[in-house]
Motif scaffolding. Structure first.
Motif, PDB file in Angstrom:
ATOM      1  N   SER A  30     -41.902 -39.160  41.179  1.00 13.19           N
ATOM      2  CA  SER A  30     -41.039 -40.227  41.692  1.00 13.19           C
ATOM      3  C   SER A  30     -40.184 -39.773  42.874  1.00 13.19           C
ATOM      4  CB  SER A  30     -40.127 -40.751  40.580  1.00 13.19           C
ATOM      5  OG  SER A  30     -39.252 -39.733  40.124  1.00 13.19           O
ATOM      6  N   VAL A  31     -40.009 -38.445  43.054  1.00 16.80           N
ATOM      7  CA  VAL A  31     -39.173 -37.952  44.156  1.00 16.80           C
ATOM      8  C   VAL A  31     -39.939 -37.062  45.127  1.00 16.80           C
ATOM      9  CG1 VAL A  31     -37.142 -38.025  42.663  1.00 16.80           C
ATOM     10  CG2 VAL A  31     -38.365 -35.862  42.943  1.00 16.80           C
ATOM     11  N   ALA A  32     -41.153 -36.689  44.789  1.00 19.56           N
ATOM     12  CA  ALA A  32     -41.876 -35.679  45.571  1.00 19.56           C
ATOM     13  C   ALA A  32     -42.026 -36.061  47.039  1.00 19.56           C
ATOM     14  CB  ALA A  32     -43.240 -35.421  44.947  1.00 19.56           C
ATOM     15  N   ALA A  33     -42.242 -37.333  47.338  1.00 16.79           N
ATOM     16  CA  ALA A  33     -42.516 -37.755  48.720  1.00 16.79           C
ATOM     17  C   ALA A  33     -41.359 -38.534  49.335  1.00 16.79           C
ATOM     18  CB  ALA A  33     -43.795 -38.591  48.758  1.00 16.79           C
ATOM     19  N   ARG A  34     -40.195 -38.547  48.706  1.00 18.92           N
ATOM     20  CA  ARG A  34     -39.085 -39.342  49.241  1.00 18.92           C
ATOM     21  C   ARG A  34     -38.638 -38.801  50.600  1.00 18.92           C
ATOM     22  NH1 ARG A  34     -34.188 -38.091  45.050  1.00 18.92           N
ATOM     23  NH2 ARG A  34     -34.616 -40.281  44.646  1.00 18.92           N
ATOM     24  N   LYS A  35     -38.242 -39.728  51.471  1.00 15.45           N
ATOM     25  CA  LYS A  35     -37.786 -39.346  52.814  1.00 15.45           C
ATOM     26  C   LYS A  35     -36.604 -40.210  53.212  1.00 15.45           C
ATOM     27  CE  LYS A  35     -41.449 -42.114  55.078  1.00 15.45           C
ATOM     28  NZ  LYS A  35     -42.076 -42.635  53.856  1.00 15.45           N
ATOM     29  N   LEU A  36     -35.990 -39.846  54.336  1.00 13.37           N
ATOM     30  CA  LEU A  36     -34.739 -40.490  54.734  1.00 13.37           C
ATOM     31  C   LEU A  36     -34.929 -41.966  55.067  1.00 13.37           C
ATOM     32  CD1 LEU A  36     -31.808 -39.712  54.987  1.00 13.37           C
ATOM     33  CD2 LEU A  36     -32.216 -39.044  57.364  1.00 13.37           C
TER      34      LEU A  36
END
Length: 705
Positions: free
Chosen positions: A527-533
């Motif tokens: 759920s957070v591996a690919a998060r970006k700004l």
């Protein structure tokens, strides 16, 4: 380092606590004798031109409520200051000369043995703080104490925490000297026996309250519940340590056990309290719990769970109110009377005797109310220091849980330990250790593999360097080695379970700390591996801003650090104006891209740089959080900008070489980590820093500002 039997080990801890207390008192003494009061006020260590009034509080204490009168101040709100509940403050008349007996000194001055202070002041504990009022508590003020019309308070060293640590360590020594055998827990902690191997009574899967726990969290819960004396839960950043502890507590209560939950900080305790106090759909029955400690230190919304709040609504609280009113009335007549209204002679003496008797009665009845409240609680929560208060004197617990155990000194942990039969420690020994005043080794490097193996082993199959042989314990030179690290080295990784899935930062931010500090076992949840700004609502898509990690390299640009002026307040700290300008410009870039100011945090290892950054950025963007690395441990934000400061021709990096400080820095952001520094200087600091710089180069994350 020499090894010694348990008695000598505990005696060494007592010696180190006294050394730490002496260092803190010496630092405070040097500060107050060399710095003018105006500078202390500017640094938030003193507040002046206050007025006050008295009342009676819990335990019959004299409460002194202070505020800023309009006659001397434009605003009733206090300026930024460092007075917190539990701190010790010296109250004296404004303009007092500072020595006992000199004109202007507050009446009621005490001597060095606690019956007075040689600067003509009265020592009191900060009880409560708000934006416009500070309340001090005095246990037994002198009979002739009269509140000055104009008051000044100065923060002083507080010996109480050291006194409690020594008291409980000496209690442990008495248990060792007694004829009765030690409890299994104490035998394990002192290296007399090995921990029992955890074995569950049933092979059936554990009936979890929170079914969202991942596999490593489930394993940690199972291990903690089945261990007989001791369990360590290793929680790297963002791995859901609090969620795991809450599950353990609920399972203990289900099993009919009483639990004492402690933490190295009030925030750690309240984070657990906040989750534990909310009923779970699979556990709808509220858990009877009590939070011990100053109500002003408890998070808003949780004060109803405090011991003070619960005691005030008990059946006998009405009688306490009556005694309190009588006390306030008598003390008001005695302390505030003047001229013809002043009570004198034998009548005054008789009334003071009545006050003392009323105070004694109040404490006795209030103690009964407190005991009644605590006895009903299945879970009691307090800081490690707070667990040593009078309210818990008569109580023992089946399980003691200490959160942030890797940030607490070992003597602090012995306070709650002696109240339990089983101990569960939770923390991360690869983040910052407790802050010490007495250690002269604050800049030492722990980045070599030799140093790491002395305190921990990161793989469950590895064997740590032994901290002792059975029945012998290493005597450390200071309190930097925590109980968490010592037990891990003493008994090996079999006593520990690691939480391996983190829910905070993306895959790129996770990569380096996982590989270098957590043996590659720390992985981001999908759920957070690919998060970006640019995932944030309203934020513009930008290839540069969506890069998770950026290092702005100032090497070769003569952007050198600067020390504060010699002899000035804080002269040991360092700043770097060029780095501050780079940070400021990048903040403007982020704001232009519609990143909310509240989503940005700026941190630095040096307080002088923190002050410089705040003076530069806060006038334009006051919502941006700016603080030291140490103060940001446990915090997180979408964007974190780190200013490393150090840039010099000698390659000196100071305490930047401390890998745990760098670990804290690089694991605060959720989406975007920006570091500003001089690669030529930083790369010379330690093996860990060299590896980090090489990784940044390999990943093409280094940019010219």
């Amino acid at each position: 380092m020499a090894s010694a039997p348990p008695e000598a080990f505990l005696e060494r801890l007592v010696e180190l606590v006294r050394k730490e207390q002496a260092a803190e008192e010496e630092e405070a003494s040097l500060l107050f004798t060399s710095a003018p009061v105006s500078l202390l006020e500017a640094k938030g260590l003193a507040l002046g031109n206050l007025s006050g009034q008295t009342s009676i509080g819990l335990g019959g204490r004299l409460l002194i409520e202070l505020e800023r009168p309009s006659a001397y101040h434009v605003s009733p709100s206090f300026p930024p200051h460092d007075f917190r509940p539990g701190d010790l403050a010296r109250l004296r008349q404004q303009g007092a000369a500072g020595a006992a007996g000199k004109k202007g000194a507050a009446k009621g001055a005490k001597d060095d043995k606690g019956k007075g202070k040689d600067d003509g002041g009265l020592d009191a504990v900060v009880y409560r703080t708000t934006a416009t009022k500070i309340t001090l508590a005095v246990d037994e003020p002198p009979d002739d104490f009269i509140l000055p019309e104009r008051i000044q308070i100065v923060k002083v060293a507080n010996p109480t925490t050291f006194t409690r640590q020594i008291f409980f360590l000496q209690r442990a020594l008495r248990k060792l000297a007694a004829a009765e055998p030690l409890s299994p827990l104490l035998s394990v902690l002192l290296g007399i026996k090995k921990p029992s191997i955890a074995q569950r009574a049933s092979e059936d899967p554990l009936d979890l309250v929170d079914e969202r726990l991942n596999d490593s969290q489930r394993e940690a819960v199972d291990f903690a519940l089945s261990s007989e004396e001791l369990a360590l839960i290793w929680g790297p950043p963002g791995t859901g340590k609090t969620q795991t502890l809450v599950e353990i507590i609920r399972q203990c209560v289900r099993a009919g056990q009483r639990v004492l939950v402690c933490g190295a900080s009030n925030l750690a305790v309240d984070n657990i309290l906040a989750r534990l106090s909310v009923a779970h759909p699979r556990y709808p029955e509220p858990i009877p719990l009590t939070r011990v400690g100053h109500p002003a230190r408890v998070l808003a919304g949780l004060t109803r769970h405090t011991l003070d709040a619960q005691s005030s609504v008990s059946d006998t609280s009405a009688l306490l109110d009556d005694i309190k009113k009588d006390l306030e009335g008598l003390e008001g007549q005695l302390r505030n009377g003047s001229g013809k209204n002043r009570i004198r002679g034998s009548e005054r003496k008789k009334m003071w005797e009545e006050v003392r008797e009323l105070r004694k009665e109040y404490r006795k009845r209030q103690g009964g109310v407190v005991s009644e409240v605590v006895s009903k609680a299945k879970v009691v929560l307090a800081t490690t220091h707070g667990a040593g208060g009078r309210s818990l004197d008569r109580f023992d617990f089946d399980v003691v849980i200490i959160d942030e155990a890797a940030q607490a000194t070992e003597p602090a942990c012995w306070i709650p330990i002696l109240k339990g039969k089983k101990l569960i420690l939770a923390g991360d020994h690869l983040q910052l250790p407790p802050t010490l005043k007495s250690s002269d080794r604050l800049t030492k490097s722990l980045s070599s593999s030799k140093s790491r193996s002395a305190t921990s082993s990161t793989a469950d199959g590895d064997s740590p360097a032994p901290a002792s042989s059975l029945g012998k314990l290493l005597l450390f030179p200071d309190l930097e080695v925590t109980l968490f690290s010592r037990l891990l080295a003493l008994h090996g990784p079999s006593i520990r379970r690691m939480l391996k899935v983190q829910y905070r930062f993306n895959e790129k931010i996770c990569a380096f700390p996982s590989a270098e500090l957590y043996d590659g076992e720390l992985v981001p949840d999908p759920s957070v591996a690919a998060r970006k700004l640019s995932d944030l609502e309203g934020v513009d898509e930008d290839e540069d801003l969506d890069e998770p990690v950026v290092f702005f390299d100032t090497a070769g640009q003569a952007m050198y650090e600067r020390a504060a002026e010699d002899g000035s307040f804080g002269s040991e700290s360092k700043s770097n104006e060029n780095e501050a300008d780079i940070v400021h410009r990048y903040v403007q870039t982020l704001i232009t891209a519609s990143v909310p100011p509240t989503s940005i945090s700026i941190i630095s290892p040096y307080n002088a740089q923190v002050l410089l950054l705040a003076s530069l950025i806060h006038p334009q963007y006051p919502e941006i959080e700016i603080g030291s690395v140490d103060s940001n441990q446990g915090r997180e934000n979408d964007v974190v900008i780190v200013s490393l400061v150090r840039s010099n021709e000698e390659g000196e990096v100071g305490f930047l070489r401390e890998l745990r400080r760098l670990n804290v820095s690089m694991t605060r952001p959720r989406r975007h980590l920006v570091v500003v520094g001089d690669s030529d200087t930083v790369g010379q600091g330690s093996e860990f820093l060299r590896k980090w710089m090489a990784w940044l180069e390999d990943e093409a994350l280094v940019k010219v500002p």
